[in-house]
Design an enzyme around this catalytic site. Structure first.
Site, short mmCIF file in Angstrom:
data_model
loop_
_atom_site.label_atom_id
_atom_site.label_comp_id
_atom_site.label_asym_id
_atom_site.label_seq_id
_atom_site.Cartn_x
_atom_site.Cartn_y
_atom_site.Cartn_z
N GLY A 195 -4.62 17.89 -0.27
CA GLY A 195 -3.83 17.20 0.70
C GLY A 195 -3.91 18.29 2.03
O GLY A 195 -3.79 19.56 1.82
N ALA A 196 -4.19 17.83 3.07
CA ALA A 196 -4.53 18.41 4.10
C ALA A 196 -3.82 19.57 4.57
O ALA A 196 -4.07 20.73 4.56
CB ALA A 196 -4.93 17.37 5.43
N ARG B 240 -14.09 22.19 0.53
CA ARG B 240 -13.58 20.84 0.90
C ARG B 240 -14.10 20.86 2.43
O ARG B 240 -13.17 21.06 3.17
CB ARG B 240 -12.06 20.39 0.90
CG ARG B 240 -11.50 20.76 -0.55
CD ARG B 240 -11.85 19.47 -1.41
NE ARG B 240 -11.63 18.33 -1.13
CZ ARG B 240 -10.49 17.71 -1.27
NH1 ARG B 240 -9.41 18.24 -1.70
NH2 ARG B 240 -10.37 16.63 -0.78
N ASP C 226 -6.67 13.48 6.82
CA ASP C 226 -7.46 14.81 6.42
C ASP C 226 -8.11 15.34 7.71
O ASP C 226 -8.40 16.53 7.78
CB ASP C 226 -8.20 14.78 5.37
CG ASP C 226 -7.73 14.71 4.01
OD1 ASP C 226 -7.66 15.72 3.33
OD2 ASP C 226 -7.35 13.36 3.60
N ASN D 45 -9.21 9.70 6.29
CA ASN D 45 -8.10 9.82 5.13
C ASN D 45 -8.85 9.42 3.80
O ASN D 45 -10.13 8.90 3.86
CB ASN D 45 -6.97 8.96 5.42
CG ASN D 45 -5.69 9.42 4.37
OD1 ASN D 45 -5.51 10.50 4.31
ND2 ASN D 45 -5.35 8.20 3.74
N LYS D 46 -8.12 9.35 2.53
CA LYS D 46 -8.56 8.97 1.27
C LYS D 46 -9.33 7.70 1.21
O LYS D 46 -8.84 6.86 1.90
CB LYS D 46 -7.60 9.10 0.21
CG LYS D 46 -7.97 8.71 -1.12
CD LYS D 46 -8.90 9.59 -1.48
CE LYS D 46 -8.68 10.86 -1.73
NZ LYS D 46 -9.81 11.94 -2.32
#
Length: 351
Positions: free
Chosen positions: A54-55, A96, A242, A251-252
């Protein structure tokens, strides 16, 4: 089960030990389990395997990581100390590459460390700056929630994707922070949580969080969202991010699909994210999208789901053009891109 008398916080720093305690999110919802990182290598491993994810939470973990590196370094000479902490920063950055908040947390504490003249003062500054990053994130998430709840009608059905809740932040959440703030304000909310392939962060984490809070949540497969929209069962989509560039929201994977479907069905599509997620100097084409392991898709529930030798494409994120985003809910209000880009830059420069 999470302790009910304390806020849900996925990452906690104990400078006196020193250590970082974190919720092993890959074990949820079957088991609530906390683990401890006593060194940077263990922290980096937890980030890579998505035990910490999670960012905003990555920003906090990155900040705590630099403080941990400063406290665990045995160097007494300032130059060697700075080099060891800088090496720790490089290791954490490599975990990441798409999540900009991770870099923000790392760099904010690292710059504070490098500005100090002695090892002892650098250690003290690292701890205080890391705690400041975490405290700022708490305030930010609650502010996002307050701004976001104003977009919600008195009763609404919200679609969300992945997990942008307390588990993805220091506490409260971004997209789920809007939902929590709405519920506190008396809004009647029903949440549809997309399961979110490949690791089911929506099914495993979002539904777990909301169920803990007693908020009405129903899990759907990612491919059901368009059907629910067509049936008039979704009033608004709210997701996290993110990284936000001047032309796209990362995002995801699967977020872009929901944005396209929301646009086709005239449903508002909002992104909830702190200003630290903005990378307004970059464009979509500049960003490296993390590609994850084949096994995350090729195996499911301990069983092989794809024949050996068959290739898998597994990017962690997709990019949603800003033209599909109704608004970006931040701690400073709600913005649109590219119209409000100059305002965003001005606010960041003042902060």
């Amino acid at each position: 089960m999470q302790p009910s008398d304390t806020p849900l916080r996925p990452v906690i720093f104990y400078p006196d030990i020193p250590a970082i305690k974190f919720i092993a999110q890959t074990r949820l919802p079957e088991e609530y389990h906390e683990e401890t990182a006593h060194d940077i290598k263990r922290l980096a491993e937890a980030i890579r395997c998505l035990d910490i994810r999670g960012a905003p939470a990555l920003g906090v973990a990155g900040a705590y990581g630099i403080a941990l590196a400063a406290l665990t370094s045995t160097a007494t000479e300032p130059g060697k100390f700075r080099q060891e902490v800088s090496n720790a920063a490089d290791l954490l950055r490599s975990t990441r590459p798409t999540a900009v908040n991770l870099f923000y947390g790392i760099d904010r504490v690292l710059n504070a460390v490098l500005a100090e003249q002695t090892v002892s003062s650098a250690r003290e500054r690292a701890v205080s700056e890391a705690e400041a990053v975490a405290d700022d994130d708490s305030r930010t998430c609650h502010a996002i929630g307050e701004h976001g709840r104003n977009i919600l009608p008195p009763s609404c059905r919200i679609l969300t994707h992945c997990n942008a809740g307390a588990l993805a932040c220091r506490e409260w959440g971004t997209a789920l922070g809007v939902i929590r703030s709405g519920v506190q304000a008396g809004v009647k909310i029903q949440v549809y949580a997309c399961e979110t392939r490949p690791l089911l962060q929506g099914a495993r984490l979002t539904s777990w969080e909301l169920a803990q809070d007693g908020i009405d949540v129903t899990v759907i497969t990612d491919s059901m969202a368009a059907s629910l929209m067509r049936k008039g069962m979704i009033d608004v989509v709210i997701v996290g991010a993110d990284r936000i560039t001047k032309d796209a929201v990362f995002n995801k994977i699967g977020t872009y699909m929901h944005a396209v479907c929301a646009d086709a069905h005239h449903i508002p599509f909002y992104v909830a994210a702190p200003f630290s997620t903005f990378d307004e100097e970059s464009a979509e084409a500049d960003i490296i999208v993390e590609e994850r392991s084949r096994d995350e898709i090729a195996c499911f529930g301990g069983r092989k789901t794809i024949p050996d030798g068959v290739k898998v494409y597994n990017p962690a994120f997709d990019a949603t053009p800003v033209s599909l985003v109704t608004g970006i809910i931040t701690e400073h209000g709600i913005f649109r891109l590219p119209e409000d880009l100059s305002d965003i830059r001005a606010i960041r420069q003042r902060s």
